[in-house]
Design a protein around this motif. Structure first.
Motif, PDB file in Angstrom:
ATOM      1  N   SER A 209     -13.157  -2.636  -2.133  1.00  0.00           N
ATOM      2  CA  SER A 209     -14.064  -1.659  -1.534  1.00  0.00           C
ATOM      3  C   SER A 209     -13.423  -0.303  -1.292  1.00  0.00           C
ATOM      4  N   GLY A 210     -12.093  -0.245  -1.372  1.00  0.00           N
ATOM      5  CA  GLY A 210     -11.395   0.999  -1.101  1.00  0.00           C
ATOM      6  C   GLY A 210     -10.991   1.170   0.353  1.00  0.00           C
ATOM      7  N   ALA A 211     -11.234   0.154   1.175  1.00  0.00           N
ATOM      8  CA  ALA A 211     -10.896   0.256   2.598  1.00  0.00           C
ATOM      9  C   ALA A 211      -9.388   0.296   2.831  1.00  0.00           C
ATOM     10  N   SER A 212      -8.611  -0.132   1.846  1.00  0.00           N
ATOM     11  CA  SER A 212      -7.154  -0.157   2.002  1.00  0.00           C
ATOM     12  C   SER A 212      -6.491   1.167   1.621  1.00  0.00           C
ATOM     13  N   ILE A 213      -7.289   2.161   1.209  1.00  0.00           N
ATOM     14  CA  ILE A 213      -6.743   3.467   0.822  1.00  0.00           C
ATOM     15  C   ILE A 213      -6.858   4.414   2.011  1.00  0.00           C
ATOM     16  N   SER A 214      -5.742   4.943   2.458  1.00  0.00           N
ATOM     17  CA  SER A 214      -5.775   5.859   3.591  1.00  0.00           C
ATOM     18  C   SER A 214      -6.381   7.193   3.167  1.00  0.00           C
ATOM     19  N   PRO A 215      -7.024   7.896   4.096  1.00  0.00           N
ATOM     20  CA  PRO A 215      -7.608   9.217   3.758  1.00  0.00           C
ATOM     21  C   PRO A 215      -6.571  10.190   3.204  1.00  0.00           C
TER      22      PRO A 215
END
Length: 347
Positions: A209-215
């Protein structure tokens, strides 16, 4: 069946899959001498043309695919013997070995061959590194790693057959539209990523989902990974997420090593990309990692690295293995091999 046997503690799923795969191969040596040997502790298979040559030949280092789960010297034997001669290496795989075993095996075998190429009748200035799938990724990482070495010959060209070039961003158009296309489905891809990189499979959903990528990381890499960098014709069915997912810091801490360039070479700095040798890149229309290949092609072109792009409209991930299968063959398989051979012959 492999998963069932693994749960019964009879054998692991990768071992079962490799056994079935290797058993189905009828090896042929068409016009080449074949020799199994070791470069240090790394098993390799050397293919050498029987026909004499008045001058040193070009050499090919071939790193096979299989997601660190499947694939072997036997499985890829006919790919190497029927169309070209060179050296194929076999790296350590799951379930007993994880990253960076694959990377170090490919790197060390490549260094050994480059240093001793003359002993095999190969012109050291005409060595090509080639690989498919995760082997293509290894070819990119090896090429990037060896850029600063002055004690070994330079790699002449890189031939990348649907390489897997990053392992943390799964929101590109091909990742969202080719999720269930064999042989590399979304579930199998993320399973290979987690097992190879020793990531607990409970983080699958956060990764996908991309939740593991920091802003901050997305801000850094968006210029290279944005779907806007992909040609419009590959985005016709793409629907971008309506809203970004919430950042999961725990997932980030467990998976942040996926952004290392020896895992995701697509993220290498421009100064590294600019020094790379020319490339021949194969992408496949029905491949979940198609867009990563297109993004890497753009990165090379942006840094003025010569690129020849071969896109296969009817191709699917892993199809190269079927080129010589008399009862289950696909035109795209021969298409790829013919294109690769034609390119190498012109170097």
């Amino acid at each position: 069946m492999g998963n069932i046997l693994e749960k019964m503690n009879i054998c692991s799923m990768p071992q079962f899959f490799r056994f079935v795969q290797d058993s189905s191969v009828s090896k042929e040596n068409l016009g080449v001498f074949v020799k199994d040997m070791h470069f240090g502790t790394i098993p390799v298979r050397l293919f050498h043309p029987k026909a004499p040559s008045s001058e040193p030949r070009r050499g090919i280092i071939f790193l096979h695919g299989g997601g660190a789960v499947i694939g072997s010297l036997d499985c890829y034997h006919n790919v190497s013997s029927a169309k070209w001669a060179g050296k194929m290496g076999q790296y350590r795989k799951l379930p007993y070995y994880h990253h960076p075993s694959l990377y170090y095996d490919c790197l060390n075998a490549s260094i050994h061959f480059l240093k001793s190429s003359k002993a095999y009748g190969v012109d050291p200035s005409r060595v090509v590194i080639c690989g498919d799938s995760i082997g293509g990724a290894a070819a990119v990482v090896v090429t990037q790693t060896l850029l600063g070495r002055t004690d070994i010959p330079k790699i002449r060209a890189q031939v990348l057959i649907y390489p897997i070039l990053q392992a943390f961003y799964f929101q590109s158009p091909s990742h969202l539209t080719n999720t269930n296309v064999p042989l590399l489905t979304k579930d199998f891809l993320i399973t290979c990523v987690c097992k190879c990189l020793a990531i607990d499979c409970s983080w699958k959903d956060a990764i996908l989902s991309g939740a593991s990528i920091s802003p901050s990381d997305w801000k850094k890499y968006e210029k290279w990974l944005s779907p806007d960098n992909i040609p419009k014709r590959f985005r016709t069915e793409y629907q971008p997420p309506k809203s970004p997912v919430s950042f999961n810091e725990a997932a980030y801490l467990e998976t942040k090593h996926t952004m290392n360039i020896n895992i995701s070479p697509l993220l290498a700095d421009d100064k590294i990309i600019a020094q790379l040798p020319e490339a021949f890149i194969v992408s496949l229309q029905w491949d979940i990692i198609r867009d990563d290949v297109l993004l890497y092609k753009k990165r090379l072109e942006d840094q003025r690295v010569p690129v020849i792009w071969h896109h296969v409209e009817d191709g699917f991930h892993g199809c190269i293995l079927f080129f010589d299968n008399k009862f289950f063959s696909f035109p795209c398989s021969l298409n790829i091999l013919n294109a690769v051979v034609s390119y190498i012959k012109d170097l």
